[in-house]
Design a protein around this motif. Structure first.
Motif, PDB file in Angstrom:
ATOM      1  N   GLN B  93       4.500   2.616  18.345  1.00  0.00           N
ATOM      2  CA  GLN B  93       4.111   2.044  19.633  1.00  0.00           C
ATOM      3  C   GLN B  93       5.240   2.352  20.606  1.00  0.00           C
ATOM      4  O   GLN B  93       6.325   1.799  20.490  1.00  0.00           O
ATOM      5  CB  GLN B  93       3.931   0.539  19.495  1.00  0.00           C
ATOM      6  CG  GLN B  93       2.935   0.164  18.419  1.00  0.00           C
ATOM      7  CD  GLN B  93       2.765  -1.334  18.322  1.00  0.00           C
ATOM      8  OE1 GLN B  93       2.287  -1.978  19.246  1.00  0.00           O
ATOM      9  NE2 GLN B  93       3.170  -1.907  17.203  1.00  0.00           N
ATOM     10  N   ILE B  94       4.983   3.255  21.523  1.00  0.00           N
ATOM     11  CA  ILE B  94       6.018   3.708  22.441  1.00  0.00           C
ATOM     12  C   ILE B  94       5.678   3.224  23.841  1.00  0.00           C
ATOM     13  O   ILE B  94       4.549   3.374  24.299  1.00  0.00           O
ATOM     14  CB  ILE B  94       6.116   5.248  22.433  1.00  0.00           C
ATOM     15  CG1 ILE B  94       6.465   5.727  21.026  1.00  0.00           C
ATOM     16  CG2 ILE B  94       7.147   5.741  23.416  1.00  0.00           C
ATOM     17  CD1 ILE B  94       6.330   7.208  20.853  1.00  0.00           C
ATOM     18  N   ALA B  95       6.678   2.632  24.498  1.00  0.00           N
ATOM     19  CA  ALA B  95       6.433   2.081  25.829  1.00  0.00           C
ATOM     20  C   ALA B  95       6.063   3.200  26.798  1.00  0.00           C
ATOM     21  O   ALA B  95       5.146   3.088  27.589  1.00  0.00           O
ATOM     22  CB  ALA B  95       7.665   1.329  26.310  1.00  0.00           C
ATOM     23  N   ARG B  96       6.786   4.311  26.711  1.00  0.00           N
ATOM     24  CA  ARG B  96       6.517   5.386  27.652  1.00  0.00           C
ATOM     25  C   ARG B  96       6.966   6.725  27.097  1.00  0.00           C
ATOM     26  O   ARG B  96       8.057   6.857  26.568  1.00  0.00           O
ATOM     27  CB  ARG B  96       7.263   5.109  28.951  1.00  0.00           C
ATOM     28  CG  ARG B  96       6.515   5.652  30.128  1.00  0.00           C
ATOM     29  CD  ARG B  96       7.046   5.069  31.396  1.00  0.00           C
ATOM     30  NE  ARG B  96       6.809   6.026  32.466  1.00  0.00           N
ATOM     31  CZ  ARG B  96       7.432   5.971  33.627  1.00  0.00           C
ATOM     32  NH1 ARG B  96       8.318   5.043  33.850  1.00  0.00           N
ATOM     33  NH2 ARG B  96       7.171   6.856  34.545  1.00  0.00           N
ATOM     34  N   VAL B  97       6.103   7.698  27.231  1.00  0.00           N
ATOM     35  CA  VAL B  97       6.367   9.057  26.757  1.00  0.00           C
ATOM     36  C   VAL B  97       6.628   9.904  27.999  1.00  0.00           C
ATOM     37  O   VAL B  97       5.998   9.677  29.032  1.00  0.00           O
ATOM     38  CB  VAL B  97       5.122   9.576  26.003  1.00  0.00           C
ATOM     39  CG1 VAL B  97       5.268  11.035  25.623  1.00  0.00           C
ATOM     40  CG2 VAL B  97       4.860   8.717  24.772  1.00  0.00           C
ATOM     41  N   PRO B  98       7.569  10.863  27.927  1.00  0.00           N
ATOM     42  CA  PRO B  98       7.818  11.703  29.110  1.00  0.00           C
ATOM     43  C   PRO B  98       6.509  12.273  29.675  1.00  0.00           C
ATOM     44  O   PRO B  98       5.740  12.905  28.957  1.00  0.00           O
ATOM     45  CB  PRO B  98       8.725  12.808  28.570  1.00  0.00           C
ATOM     46  CG  PRO B  98       9.468  12.148  27.461  1.00  0.00           C
ATOM     47  CD  PRO B  98       8.487  11.188  26.838  1.00  0.00           C
TER      48      PRO B  98
END
Lengths: 250, 242
Positions: B93-98
């Motif tokens: 679960q990643i808050a934000r990906v480039p």
């Protein structure tokens, strides 16, 4: 090897596709230079034209900014958002990640310096011999490493949201006190003493030495200071990184 | 070529194993003695409410955090080793990906981390990203973004896939699409550990369900076994944890 190249390539793409980040980073020092270069254009520092002197100091200012923001703030953000962790689940060597960030900082640094040379030559009568210009370029770009290390240090000690304000809090006063905006000899004596303990001072003195405008300190001392700062910042960053892992891995 | 079902040789190491794992965060016991084994070709769902310890278990299995005590193994090796990481793909679960990289570029970069990655076209196909290769990540819908993360998890041709709440926040259609892709992965004889708090998801996908509650395993078995006499898995779950 391919990973290092791809990582660097996409690091650059990522930044270039974000003009809101890349334009200010590049243009800020250039605008400063044009402003002060015009204001003090005719003057000189010792035997050196002010316009040339300011290329060294604003070049240093620009490189430090590109390194602190490009390395420090961007690592802090990717660390905070979980992206660095996602990469850590892969067999990617962590060094490839940091390598790419350094390449990015140096590329932005180079762009800034080339723009400064261009502005200086076109508008302020800067006339540097090609070899001398090249040497100045080399000194300025290689100094990026020290400030990448400082950026890394901030990235692993500060949180993702506080990294940018902390970087500004370090960057701007440190640049001013080291004589990057106004030649250090024009600053009060007390400030000049403080400058000796700041990395940008030694960095800018090395750059100024190339064009014969430094204060006559030993190049060896300046280089030693830069190396010492780099080691110190890297060590602090490493402690932060371990603590980060320790919080999770311990 | 891999066969579709890999029998576990008596001496072979299981794709993933926990032995008496405990994890303490300051005052909180996130995991309190967890044993689990994931076998080849098996999809295990780790089911639990928020805060049950699912993500902690995933992070230990991926070598991102160390257990306070106990042992986590991936094919018998330390999960932190590059050799282990080569065989495990993860979707966190990643808050934000480039956002300013294209789908194709994200996959190409992650593929470069692995010695024998899947060809790009296969990854695109397996993750259902046809026609989106040249889109910037930031331009994708939530469901499409999850599929990119799934693509990054499988691009290295892993033997085990670890999916931490892969369908949270997705609409029904996108969820079903991702289920299909997960099943296709399993069909090739690989293993999956999936965490979820959607009971329907565990029921639809899992060979085996492990119910985690406040850091301990309270039930384990096929979805049918877990359900027992209850009408639905949900009833069984509520009964179990209340």
């Amino acid at each position: 090897m391919r990973t290092y190249l791809l990582e660097s390539k996409y690091e650059l793409f990522k930044a270039l596709r974000l003009p809101a980040y890349s334009l200010p980073t590049i243009l800020f020092p250039v605008v400063f230079y044009v402003f002060f270069g015009v204001m003090f254009g005719g003057r000189s520092v010792g035997s050196v034209k002010m316009a040339e002197y300011l290329i060294a100091t604003y070049g240093a200012f620009g490189v430090i900014g590109a390194s602190l923001f490009g390395f420090g703030v961007s690592v802090a953000i990717e660390r905070g958002q979980g992206w660095l962790e996602a990469k850590r689940t892969t067999p990617m060597p962590v060094s490839a990640y940091f390598f790419a960030k350094t390449v990015m900082a140096m590329t932005f640094s180079s762009a800034i310096i080339v723009l400064l040379f261009t502005m200086g030559t076109l508008f302020s009568g800067v006339q540097l011999a090609p070899m001398r210009a090249l040497a100045l370029f080399g000194v300025l770009v290689s100094g990026s490493i020290t400030f990448c290390a400082l950026g890394l240090c901030v990235a692993f000690i500060a949180g993702p949201n506080s990294a940018a304000p902390i970087v500004n809090l370090i960057y701007l006063p440190m640049a001013f006190l080291s004589g990057l905006w106004i030649p250090v000899q024009m600053l009060p004596k007390a400030v000049q003493k403080i400058a000796l303990w700041l990395p940008p001072y030694h960095y800018s003195q090395l750059a100024l030495k190339v064009i014969g405008a430094d204060r006559g300190g030993s190049a060896l001392v300046h280089v030693a200071a830069m190396v010492a700062f780099t080691v110190l910042f890297t060590a602090l960053a490493y402690i932060g990184y371990r603590r980060d892992e320790g919080k999770m891995y311990g | 070529m891999r066969s579709t079902a890999i029998p576990l040789h008596p001496n072979a190491q299981p794709p993933a194993q926990f032995r008496a794992i405990r994890k303490q965060f300051d005052a909180v016991d996130a995991l309190r003695g967890v044993d689990l084994t994931i076998r080849p070709g098996e999809l295990v769902a780790l089911l639990g409410a928020n805060g049950a310890g699912k993500t902690t278990a995933v992070r230990i299995l991926l070598g991102l955090i160390a257990p306070t005590s106990g042992e986590a193994r991936v094919f018998g090796g330390n999960p932190r080793d590059a050799a282990s990481r080569t065989r495990v793909g993860a979707m966190l679960q990643i808050a934000r990906v480039p956002e300013t990289l294209r789908v194709r570029e994200h996959i190409e970069l992650f593929s470069s981390y692995y010695p024998t990655p899947m060809p790009l076209a296969e990854v695109i196909e397996a993750a259902g990203l046809h026609g989106l290769e040249n889109r910037l990540y930031g331009q994708l819908s939530g469901g499409q973004q999850k599929r990119v993360l799934f693509a990054l998890a499988i691009c290295g041709n892993p033997d085990v896939l670890v999916l931490d709440e892969p369908t949270t926040g997705l609409d029904v259609e996108s969820r079903r699409a991702l289920w299909k892709q997960i099943r296709a992965f399993i069909a090739r004889g690989r293993s999956v550990l999936l965490t979820t708090h959607y009971l329907a998801e565990a029921e639809a996908l899992a060979d085996r369900v492990i119910v985690l509650h406040r850091g301990v395993i309270v039930a384990e078995g096929t979805p049918q076994q877990i359900k027992g006499d209850s009408a639905t898995l949900e009833d069984a779950f509520i009964e179990m944890v209340s």
